[in-house]
Motif scaffolding. Structure first.
Motif, PDB file in Angstrom:
ATOM      1  N   PHE A  57       0.791  -1.259  -0.026  1.00 52.13           N
ATOM      2  CA  PHE A  57      -0.013  -0.013  -0.064  1.00 52.13           C
ATOM      3  C   PHE A  57       0.918   1.248  -0.222  1.00 52.13           C
ATOM      4  O   PHE A  57       1.557   1.282   1.040  1.00 52.13           O
ATOM      5  CB  PHE A  57      -0.959   0.202   1.002  1.00 52.13           C
ATOM      6  N   LYS A  59       1.221   5.522  -0.547  1.00 48.77           N
ATOM      7  CA  LYS A  59       0.604   6.610  -0.939  1.00 48.77           C
ATOM      8  C   LYS A  59       1.232   7.384  -2.234  1.00 48.77           C
ATOM      9  O   LYS A  59       2.141   7.082  -2.807  1.00 48.77           O
ATOM     10  CB  LYS A  59       0.921   7.716   0.315  1.00 48.77           C
ATOM     11  N   LEU A  69      -4.258   5.959  -2.063  1.00 47.21           N
ATOM     12  CA  LEU A  69      -3.415   4.778  -1.953  1.00 47.21           C
ATOM     13  C   LEU A  69      -3.288   3.980  -3.551  1.00 47.21           C
ATOM     14  O   LEU A  69      -4.590   4.099  -3.852  1.00 47.21           O
ATOM     15  CB  LEU A  69      -4.012   4.041  -0.840  1.00 47.21           C
TER      16      LEU A  69
END
Length: 120
Positions: A57, A59, A69
């Motif tokens: 995951f 950003k 995400l």
């Protein structure tokens, strides 16, 4: 990444501690995006990617300047499975339709505005 059992990364935690961590983050970062919700369709799609042992995951910032995400399937060593991926920001537009599992995913539902209640 160093060799490790990617399937075993992460662990359950006490609900009270999890709530405390989330509430602390939200209090200290009132203007931040607190989280994103993803449905089981996209998570299962990524987990079905050949060789997938986990999900990264990351950003990112989309073309509208919104923090998002981006999810990538990972192999047993934690490397991104990207041999056929088109680009870092590509969404899995057609994967549920045609089993094309070669793109990362985004488009989760952000909090805020779509936040769950944590209750007690």
């Amino acid at each position: 990444m160093a060799k490790k059992n990617v399937r075993k990364i992460g662990k359950k935690m006490k609900k009270s501690e999890a709530k405390k961590w989330v509430k602390r983050y939200q209090k200290e970062n009132p203007d931040a995006t607190f989280g994103w919700l993803y449905g089981d369709d996209i998570l299962e799609t990524l987990l079905k990617y050949k060789g997938c042992e986990g999900i990264w995951f990351f950003k990112g910032i989309n073309d509208d300047g919104e923090e998002r995400l981006v999810l990538f399937p990972a192999d047993e060593d934690g490397n991104i499975l990207n041999k056929k991926m088109k680009s870092l920001g590509a969404a899995v537009k057609s994967s549920l339709r045609d089993n094309n599992f070669d793109d990362p995913a985004d488009n989760g539902s952000p909090c805020p505005p779509n936040c769950p209640g944590f209750g007690s």
